[in-house]
Design a protein around this motif. Structure first.
Motif, mmCIF file in Angstrom:
data_model
loop_
_atom_site.group_PDB
_atom_site.id
_atom_site.type_symbol
_atom_site.label_atom_id
_atom_site.label_comp_id
_atom_site.label_asym_id
_atom_site.label_seq_id
_atom_site.Cartn_x
_atom_site.Cartn_y
_atom_site.Cartn_z
ATOM 1 N N PRO A 4 0.840 -1.207 0.000
ATOM 2 C CA PRO A 4 0.000 0.000 0.000
ATOM 3 C C PRO A 4 0.871 1.253 0.000
ATOM 4 O O PRO A 4 2.077 1.201 0.197
ATOM 5 C CB PRO A 4 -0.787 -0.128 1.310
ATOM 6 C CG PRO A 4 0.095 -0.930 2.201
ATOM 7 C CD PRO A 4 0.824 -1.892 1.313
ATOM 8 N N GLU A 5 0.231 2.401 -0.237
ATOM 9 C CA GLU A 5 0.972 3.662 -0.245
ATOM 10 C C GLU A 5 1.287 4.160 1.159
ATOM 11 O O GLU A 5 2.268 4.852 1.376
ATOM 12 C CB GLU A 5 0.167 4.723 -1.007
ATOM 13 C CG GLU A 5 0.026 4.402 -2.489
ATOM 14 C CD GLU A 5 -0.750 5.486 -3.225
ATOM 15 O OE1 GLU A 5 -1.169 6.466 -2.566
ATOM 16 O OE2 GLU A 5 -0.915 5.359 -4.447
ATOM 17 N N LYS A 6 0.428 3.819 2.114
ATOM 18 C CA LYS A 6 0.657 4.218 3.498
ATOM 19 C C LYS A 6 0.102 3.135 4.397
ATOM 20 O O LYS A 6 -0.985 2.617 4.155
ATOM 21 C CB LYS A 6 -0.009 5.558 3.806
ATOM 22 C CG LYS A 6 0.436 6.161 5.133
ATOM 23 C CD LYS A 6 -0.103 7.584 5.308
ATOM 24 C CE LYS A 6 0.451 8.213 6.583
ATOM 25 N NZ LYS A 6 -0.048 9.595 6.783
ATOM 26 N N ALA A 7 0.862 2.772 5.454
ATOM 27 C CA ALA A 7 0.430 1.649 6.297
ATOM 28 C C ALA A 7 1.136 1.698 7.636
ATOM 29 O O ALA A 7 2.082 2.475 7.845
ATOM 30 C CB ALA A 7 0.730 0.318 5.607
ATOM 31 N N THR A 8 0.662 0.864 8.522
ATOM 32 C CA THR A 8 1.351 0.563 9.776
ATOM 33 C C THR A 8 1.998 -0.802 9.619
ATOM 34 O O THR A 8 1.329 -1.772 9.249
ATOM 35 C CB THR A 8 0.376 0.572 10.960
ATOM 36 O OG1 THR A 8 -0.101 1.904 11.151
ATOM 37 C CG2 THR A 8 1.053 0.091 12.228
ATOM 38 N N ILE A 9 3.316 -0.899 9.874
ATOM 39 C CA ILE A 9 4.073 -2.126 9.607
ATOM 40 C C ILE A 9 4.668 -2.659 10.909
ATOM 41 O O ILE A 9 5.303 -1.909 11.663
ATOM 42 C CB ILE A 9 5.204 -1.877 8.591
ATOM 43 C CG1 ILE A 9 4.632 -1.382 7.264
ATOM 44 C CG2 ILE A 9 6.012 -3.150 8.360
ATOM 45 C CD1 ILE A 9 5.686 -1.078 6.221
ATOM 46 N N THR A 10 4.478 -3.945 11.143
ATOM 47 C CA THR A 10 5.137 -4.633 12.260
ATOM 48 C C THR A 10 6.168 -5.589 11.678
ATOM 49 O O THR A 10 5.839 -6.429 10.828
ATOM 50 C CB THR A 10 4.127 -5.409 13.111
ATOM 51 O OG1 THR A 10 3.185 -4.490 13.667
ATOM 52 C CG2 THR A 10 4.828 -6.147 14.242
#
Length: 894
Positions: free
Chosen positions: A478-484
């Motif tokens: 995606p263009e913007k996300a929260t990543i772990t």
């Protein structure tokens, strides 16, 4: 007898002591190392034209028809297994008048005792019925190592083995050769695109073990085929090989055959001159010096007996209590690293790195197989090294590794939730964060290749890449996300490695929330106007908001939604098995639940089915979350965050209900046990004075309380119940109690009216026993002393028991008997009551009805002046006299 068979056997035994060899199996002199299976039996066979009976193992059926073992065989075992060079000697006979019959034995192996792999077939045995010869000895020398061996019949008639011997030549322990060029161990060889097929973990040759240890290189030691070099052992930079001698032996010489004499290898002990190592050690480690690959064609190893000069490997040099202490140890030290609730964050295949994190820090573990998403407790022992990051090499043979206190061979690993610590890019691009699991919130993702660039709100950047191979083949970032993911430094800079596709949550999905607003007057109808307003009570209800469900049960008191003067409208829940269970819609997962307190409440005493709780916030990844309450909480709302369900989403654990066929089976359970209780013709024998809190029930097997259930209010006295209830076992004042528990199906029982209860009758002493607890009892001819408006004591002979007449609103008492009077003594009473526990050591009665046959009253406060009092002769009296009186037409004893 034409041949002295037994003399031949004795002569063979005599030779054994003269040869420089070890006898491992010697049947029929000893049965050690042999085990028969299936139709194989011990017996004798006639030889010398059916004259002499000789001891044998008789194989009555063939061992296999299509390669699948049928269980009929002789199993051979020896300590440490059989080695290449061991000599197998057998002899045998068949006994059949048909000259066309034949029989022999096949030597085979099997990894799982299901499939037979034939190693060698011996020649046909003699027919002892038709010839006068002794059984001929046949030998076979093993060409490889085997953990165990099998002998099975190979022919069309009963086959008898009269001799089974396995001998190990003494010279097998000398000049042991690992010949990689000719692959004398039949090891897997890497070739072309499948080079990893030759990866070396542990190879064994005549008791010597060679272990490959991966270093900082992406490649472990491996056996490879190359057009110019042929087959050889490749040692990459910073890798090593460990040689371990057999038990009781020492390695005294290792002769290397290298490609073009290219050596430059350093030993851990002993002396190295050109390509020959000499020393005296049970273990030697060899590794390349320079940052280039070494190619070994062969190694010849000489052994001798272990002695006082033999060097043994050190157990460890340093102990480290946690990962931070380990990372501070000097490189090259052998370290015992204790792991306490350490978590395996993931596995990076390119460098063979498992990223392990505890509360103190993170490190890399190499050389053992771990499972990502598991918790480790115990210790490992290995060599400390560092290159970009600190890591520990744990050779599977050279050093001990154990994550249990007693088992030194396996790790004790339990599943754990992989939740990353929220951080910024500036936080994670540091050596201290290497190997840790972190969450980067709302980062912008750019880049068209494999390496993605992440930019956070502070303008800081780092890279992201699927080095662990956890993303689908056609995954679109995606263009913007929260990543772990896991933080590493690799070649070109700092990276975050996502732990799964679910660990990359688009911003829109991360912000999808559902709110359970307990302050909304329309949230539930009705709502209690005060805490004691029963309209707001919740026993077991399901609430639905935007396809997210919340199921609430009761505990030590009903949960309730009501308006409080100080807290406003709120949901209050109590301890003792209250549960709040949130369930996501189909295809979704719950990743966060944020509770808001009403007043000074908190949820620190909640226990969640998965995930973690910090303050008033739960985080995790589950399709449902169950919270069990440990105290009182006043809640204003609960905000549920949803994401798409994925492979990492944990399932909501189902409650396991114990099946109980009747009340007695339920009463036998331990407190806290969840049960599905079947009620058959159970009688409602009482309803609490407040009309809603407690219902007493009994069936043919026993009695119990129903308290704070959705059935309360549906049941009335003198009704019969049939159905089932899912309940949790509680105790109230020592009385077993059913409290309705969460269930996927909300069940309502069938009820029918009954004319009377089932009553246990007898004297007070007879009925006041444990078997009658919570049942209806009847006692006749007793004396009742009313000591207060609600309390009394029933006496019969030497037995007495408290009687509790309750109050108008008590939630554990029956309705008050109206004509109860203080300081009144009733004799010759018949009482019907429920027998309940008052405490752990005493019971009491809750009266249903009281009947007085002859009444005596001693009431010193009575207004005797207004009463019409007469004696038996009809003379009116001014006051009561001792004996029998007639007061207002009733007989009274004073």
């Amino acid at each position: 007898m034409k041949k002295l068979f037994t003399s031949v056997m004795l002569a063979m035994l005599g030779i054994t002591g003269m040869n420089a060899q070890t006898t491992l199996i010697d049947y029929p002199t000893s049965k050690d190392g042999t085990a028969i299976s299936g139709t194989t039996a011990e017996g004798t066979v006639k030889i010398h034209t059916n004259t002499d009976a000789v001891a044998c193992y008789s194989l009555k059926n063939g061992y296999t028809s299509d390669g699948a073992m049928n269980g009929n065989h002789i199993k051979l075992t020896t300590e440490g297994g059989f080695k290449a060079g061991d000599v197998i000697t057998i002899a045998g006979a068949i006994n059949n008048s048909d000259e066309t019959k034949r029989g022999t034995a096949a030597l085979f192996s099997s990894e799982d005792e299901q499939k037979a792999t034939v190693i060698y077939k011996f020649a046909d045995f003699i027919n002892g019925r038709l010839v006068a010869d002794d059984p001929a000895e046949q030998t076979y020398t093993l060409e490889a190592d085997y953990a165990q061996l099998y002998l099975g019949r190979d022919g069309n008639t009963g086959t008898n083995l009269t001799l089974i011997k396995v001998e190990r030549p003494a010279q097998a322990a000398q000049g042991i050769v690992f010949d990689f060029q000719n692959n004398n161990g039949s090891w897997p060889v890497g070739e072309g695109a499948n080079f990893a097929d030759g990866n070396v973990s542990a190879l064994t040759m005549n008791g010597v073990t060679l272990t490959g240890v991966q270093g900082s290189s992406a490649n472990p030691p491996r056996i490879m085929k190359n057009n110019s070099r042929g087959i050889c052992l490749w040692l990459y930079k910073n890798t090593s090989i460990v040689l371990d001698a057999p038990e009781g032996k020492a390695i005294t010489k290792v002769e290397f055959t290298m490609q073009s004499g290219n050596f430059d290898i350093t030993p851990s002990t002993g002396e190295l001159a050109e390509n020959v190592w000499t020393g005296n050690a049970t273990q030697v480690t060899f590794g390349p010096n320079a940052n280039s690959t070494r190619y070994v064609w062969a190694m010849t190893i000489t052994l001798s007996d272990e002695n006082n000069e033999t060097v043994k490997p050190a157990a460890f040099d340093v102990e480290a209590a946690n990962i931070a202490a380990f990372n501070a140890v000097e490189d090259g030290k052998i370290v015992k690293l204790t792991l306490d609730k350490a978590r395996v964050n993931g596995y990076f295949d390119l460098s063979g790195a498992y990223y392990v994190e505890d509360a103190s820090g993170a490190t890399v573990v190499r050389g053992v197989t771990l499972q990502p998403g598991t918790e480790l407790n115990g210790f490992i022992v290995g060599t400390k090294a560092s290159e970009d990051v600190d890591y520990i090499n744990v050779p599977s043979v050279a050093f001990e590794y154990s994550l249990t206190a007693t088992d030194a061979s396996t790790f004790k690993a339990e599943q754990t939730t992989l939740a990353g610590t929220q951080a910024t890019i500036a936080d994670v691009c540091t050596q201290a964060a290497y190997g840790k699991l972190v969450t980067l919130k709302d980062v912008t993702i750019s880049g068209s290749g494999q390496n993605k660039t992440l930019t956070d709100g502070e303008g800081k950047t780092m890279k992201a890449r699927d080095y662990m191979g956890v993303l689908p083949a056609e995954y679109t970032w995606p263009e913007k996300a929260t990543i772990t993911g896991i933080v590493i430094y690799y070649m070109t800079g700092w990276f975050i490695l996502p732990i799964s596709a679910d660990a990359i949550v688009e911003e829109s999905a991360a912000n999808a929330t559902v709110t359970f607003n307990f302050t909304d007057p329309n949230f539930r109808n009705p709502i209690g106007e005060s805490m004691t307003d029963t309209k707001g009570y919740i026993y077991n209800e399901i609430f639905l908001v935007d396809d997210v469900t919340l199921q609430v049960t009761a505990g030590s008191a009903p949960s309730r939604i009501y308006v409080d003067a100080n807290r406003g409208q709120n949901l209050v829940t109590y301890k003792d098995y209250t549960t709040l269970t949130f369930r996501a819609p189909e295809g979704k997962a719950i990743t966060k639940i944020e509770f808001t307190a009403a007043g000074n409440s908190n949820i620190n005493n909640f226990k969640a089915s998965s995930g973690t709780i910090e303050g008033m916030t739960w985080t995790g990844n589950a399709d449902g979350v169950r919270f069990q309450q440990g105290g009182t909480s006043y809640l204003a709302n609960a905000i549920v965050t949803l994401a798409d369900k994925g492979a990492e989403t944990a399932a909501l654990p189902a409650i396991e209900y114990t099946e109980c066929a009747n009340i007695a089976a339920f009463n036998a359970l331990e407190a806290g046990t969840y049960a599905k209780v079947t009620l058959t013709d159970a009688e409602v024998i009482g309803v609490s004075a407040d009309g809603y809190s407690t219902v007493w029930i009994q069936d043919a097997t026993g009695g119990c309380w129903l308290q704070y259930t959705s059935w309360n209010g549906l049941l009335s006295e003198k009704t019969k119940i049939n159905g089932y209830i899912c309940a949790v076992k509680r105790f109230t004042a020592g009385n077993p109690q059913m409290k309705e528990a969460e269930a996927t199906v909300m069940n309502t029982p069938s009820t029918d009216g009954i004319d009377s209860y089932t009553i246990v009758e007898g004297t007070l002493a007879e009925v006041n026993v444990a078997a009658n607890l919570n049942k209806v009892v009847k006692i006749t001819g007793a004396t009742l002393e009313e000591t207060s408006a609600t309390a009394g004591k029933l006496t019969q002979g030497d037995s007495s028991i408290d009687v509790n007449n309750g109050t108008e609103t008590a939630n554990q008492q029956l309705h008050k008997i109206a004509d109860w009077a203080k300081d009144t003594k009733l004799e010759n009473v018949t009482i019907v009551a429920i027998l309940v526990a008052k405490s752990a050591s005493a019971n009491q009665l809750l009266p249903i009805s009281i009947n007085v046959v002859t009444t005596g009253i001693a009431n010193m406060e009575a207004n005797e002046t207004n009463a019409a009092i007469y004696n038996l002769q009809g003379v009116r009296l001014n006051k009561l006299q001792k004996g029998l009186n007639i007061v207002n037409g009733r007989k009274v004893v004073y």
